[in-house]
Design an enzyme around this catalytic site. Structure first.
Site, PDB file in Angstrom:
ATOM      1  N   ASN A   1       0.870  -1.178   0.000  1.00 37.64           N
ATOM      2  CA  ASN A   1       0.000   0.000   0.000  1.00 37.64           C
ATOM      3  C   ASN A   1       0.908   1.230   0.000  1.00 37.64           C
ATOM      4  O   ASN A   1       1.514   1.541   1.019  1.00 37.64           O
ATOM      5  CB  ASN A   1      -0.888  -0.040   1.255  1.00 37.64           C
ATOM      6  CG  ASN A   1      -1.667   1.242   1.467  1.00 37.64           C
ATOM      7  OD1 ASN A   1      -1.764   2.079   0.576  1.00 37.64           O
ATOM      8  ND2 ASN A   1      -2.224   1.393   2.660  1.00 37.64           N
TER       9      ASN A   1
ATOM     10  N   LYS B   1       0.054   4.301  -0.265  1.00 36.41           N
ATOM     11  CA  LYS B   1      -0.570   5.501   0.317  1.00 36.41           C
ATOM     12  C   LYS B   1      -0.317   6.694  -0.616  1.00 36.41           C
ATOM     13  O   LYS B   1      -0.270   6.522  -1.818  1.00 36.41           O
ATOM     14  CB  LYS B   1      -0.050   5.731   1.736  1.00 36.41           C
ATOM     15  CG  LYS B   1      -0.126   4.456   2.585  1.00 36.41           C
ATOM     16  CD  LYS B   1       0.125   4.680   4.030  1.00 36.41           C
ATOM     17  CE  LYS B   1      -0.009   3.356   4.770  1.00 36.41           C
ATOM     18  NZ  LYS B   1       0.077   3.492   6.210  1.00 36.41           N
TER      19      LYS B   1
ATOM     20  N   HIS C   1      -9.384   1.549   5.235  1.00 32.53           N
ATOM     21  CA  HIS C   1      -8.091   1.705   5.913  1.00 32.53           C
ATOM     22  C   HIS C   1      -8.277   2.682   7.076  1.00 32.53           C
ATOM     23  O   HIS C   1      -9.040   3.631   6.976  1.00 32.53           O
ATOM     24  CB  HIS C   1      -7.044   2.226   4.921  1.00 32.53           C
ATOM     25  CG  HIS C   1      -5.665   2.189   5.492  1.00 32.53           C
ATOM     26  ND1 HIS C   1      -5.212   3.117   6.399  1.00 32.53           N
ATOM     27  CD2 HIS C   1      -4.654   1.304   5.318  1.00 32.53           C
ATOM     28  CE1 HIS C   1      -3.981   2.816   6.755  1.00 32.53           C
ATOM     29  NE2 HIS C   1      -3.612   1.713   6.111  1.00 32.53           N
TER      30      HIS C   1
ATOM     31  N   GLU D   1      -6.577   5.033   8.093  1.00 33.96           N
ATOM     32  CA  GLU D   1      -6.320   6.448   7.752  1.00 33.96           C
ATOM     33  C   GLU D   1      -7.549   7.079   7.102  1.00 33.96           C
ATOM     34  O   GLU D   1      -7.796   8.269   7.254  1.00 33.96           O
ATOM     35  CB  GLU D   1      -5.078   6.543   6.851  1.00 33.96           C
ATOM     36  CG  GLU D   1      -3.812   6.291   7.661  1.00 33.96           C
ATOM     37  CD  GLU D   1      -2.650   5.734   6.875  1.00 33.96           C
ATOM     38  OE1 GLU D   1      -2.671   5.764   5.627  1.00 33.96           O
ATOM     39  OE2 GLU D   1      -1.692   5.242   7.523  1.00 33.96           O
TER      40      GLU D   1
ATOM     41  N   GLU E   1      -5.248  -4.633  10.871  1.00 38.86           N
ATOM     42  CA  GLU E   1      -4.220  -3.607  11.017  1.00 38.86           C
ATOM     43  C   GLU E   1      -4.452  -2.836  12.321  1.00 38.86           C
ATOM     44  O   GLU E   1      -5.230  -1.867  12.335  1.00 38.86           O
ATOM     45  CB  GLU E   1      -4.263  -2.634   9.833  1.00 38.86           C
ATOM     46  CG  GLU E   1      -3.942  -3.279   8.510  1.00 38.86           C
ATOM     47  CD  GLU E   1      -3.292  -2.287   7.554  1.00 38.86           C
ATOM     48  OE1 GLU E   1      -2.237  -2.628   7.003  1.00 38.86           O
ATOM     49  OE2 GLU E   1      -3.828  -1.181   7.371  1.00 38.86           O
TER      50      GLU E   1
ATOM     51  N   GLY F   1       2.896   2.220  10.739  1.00 37.40           N
ATOM     52  CA  GLY F   1       3.943   3.233  10.613  1.00 37.40           C
ATOM     53  C   GLY F   1       4.701   3.518  11.892  1.00 37.40           C
ATOM     54  O   GLY F   1       5.455   4.485  11.962  1.00 37.40           O
TER      55      GLY F   1
ATOM     56  N   SER G   1       3.570  -2.103  10.295  1.00 35.32           N
ATOM     57  CA  SER G   1       5.019  -2.198  10.515  1.00 35.32           C
ATOM     58  C   SER G   1       5.618  -3.546  10.116  1.00 35.32           C
ATOM     59  O   SER G   1       6.615  -3.985  10.709  1.00 35.32           O
ATOM     60  CB  SER G   1       5.378  -1.856  11.970  1.00 35.32           C
ATOM     61  OG  SER G   1       5.051  -0.504  12.236  1.00 35.32           O
TER      62      SER G   1
HETATM   63  P1  PGA Z   1       2.994   0.297   7.553  1.00 33.71           P
HETATM   64  O1  PGA Z   1       1.533   0.552   6.996  1.00 33.71           O
HETATM   65  O2  PGA Z   1       3.470  -1.012   6.975  1.00 33.71           O
HETATM   66  O3  PGA Z   1       3.811   1.471   7.058  1.00 33.71           O
HETATM   67  O4  PGA Z   1       2.912   0.235   9.029  1.00 33.71           O
HETATM   68  C1  PGA Z   1       0.620  -0.497   6.812  1.00 33.71           C
HETATM   69  C2  PGA Z   1      -0.678   0.025   6.277  1.00 33.71           C
HETATM   70  O5  PGA Z   1      -1.107   1.114   6.704  1.00 33.71           O
HETATM   71  O6  PGA Z   1      -1.317  -0.615   5.428  1.00 33.71           O
END
Ligand code: PGA
Length: 256
Positions: free
Chosen positions: A12, A14, A99, A101, A169, A175, A214
């Site tokens: 992903n 983003k 997601h 976010e 998640e 992140g 992560s």
């Molecule tokens: P990350 O993000 O691997 O940077 O923690 C995962 C995601 O938000 O899908």
């Protein structure tokens, strides 16, 4: 019991990536060619500006290309949005919905996420439906309650395993460089599997449940060994082809 299915390693990107990064997409498309692709599926979700060119780049590769969000309607007065049909028109085959976010920054509710997933199904796309608890919910011991609520309310009725993937998640793990313990991930995935079976019967048994938050080349080997982890959803570590391919390649070492 661990369910056997073809795992999925999904990237992903983003809101990252310009035309300059097409070399990375090309390298990923090349890197996933080979015998492992028969057992493990690879997917990249670049920003929608790169969607069409990415599917062209991946044309002769087993790499699937998807989008990061879609609108719940097929078309209409929704400035700035893209529909599931538009993603399919660019030869995308997947879309991430719900997601954290989007849930947090765009106020997306479970009901909206469910409508988006249904729109994806309508367009013959596979929906990756994200669920996960915040740090506060975890501290309050409500992780499984949150997963239960989000699965019940975000996954469309009659969802089929071939077109539905769940991504666990934990919001606090995204992140942050922190992941839950293997035991915590195992417990969350086992719980979700049981709920999916209750809700969708045999289809729920076959739906892939990814872990995301992560994941990186160092921890991938341990994450993919956890029972009921049927693949990974990778954010930051998917931006560099070498890292994405290292995560994908972790499956080489996994005993059959
Ligand atoms: P990350 O993000 O691997 O940077 O923690 C995962 C995601 O938000 O899908």
């Amino acid at each position: 019991m661990t369910t056997k299915m073809r795992p999925l390693v999904a990237g992903n990107w983003k809101m990252n990536g310009t035309r300059e990064c097409l070399t990375q997409i090309k390298a990923i498309a090349e890197g996933v060619k080979g015998p492992l692709s028969e057992k493990i599926e690879a997917l990249l979700c670049p920003p929608s500006t790169l969607l069409y060119v990415s599917t062209a780049l991946a044309d002769d590769s087993p790499l699937a290309i998807g989008a990061q969000d879609c609108h719940q309607d097929r078309c209409g007065p929704h400035t700035g949005d893209i529909s599931a049909d538009m993603i399919a028109d660019c030869f995308g085959t997947y879309v991430i919905v719900g997601h954290s976010e989007r849930r947090t920054h765009h106020g997306e509710t479970d009901q909206l996420v469910r409508a988006k997933a249904a729109a994806a199904h309508e367009a013959d796309l596979t929906a990756i439906i994200c669920v996960g608890e915040t740090a506060e919910e975890r501290a309050d011991g409500r992780t499984l309650d949150v997963l239960n609520k989000e699965i019940c309310a975000s996954v469309p009725e009659g969802a089929r395993a071939g077109r539905t993937v769940i991504a666990y998640e934990p919001v606090w793990a995204i992140g942050s460089g922190h992941t839950p313990t293997a035991a915590d991930i195992e417990a969350a995935h086992a719980f979700m599997r049981a709920r999916l079976v209750e809700l969708f019967g045999a289809e729920g048994q076959k739906m892939r449940i990814l872990y995301g938050g992560s994941a990186n080349p160092t921890n991938a080997r341990d994450l993919i060994r956890i029972p009921e982890v049927n693949g990974l959803l990778v954010g930051g570590a998917s931006l560099k082809a070498a890292d994405f391919l290292a995560i994908y390649g972790a499956y080489e070492q996994l005993p059959a």
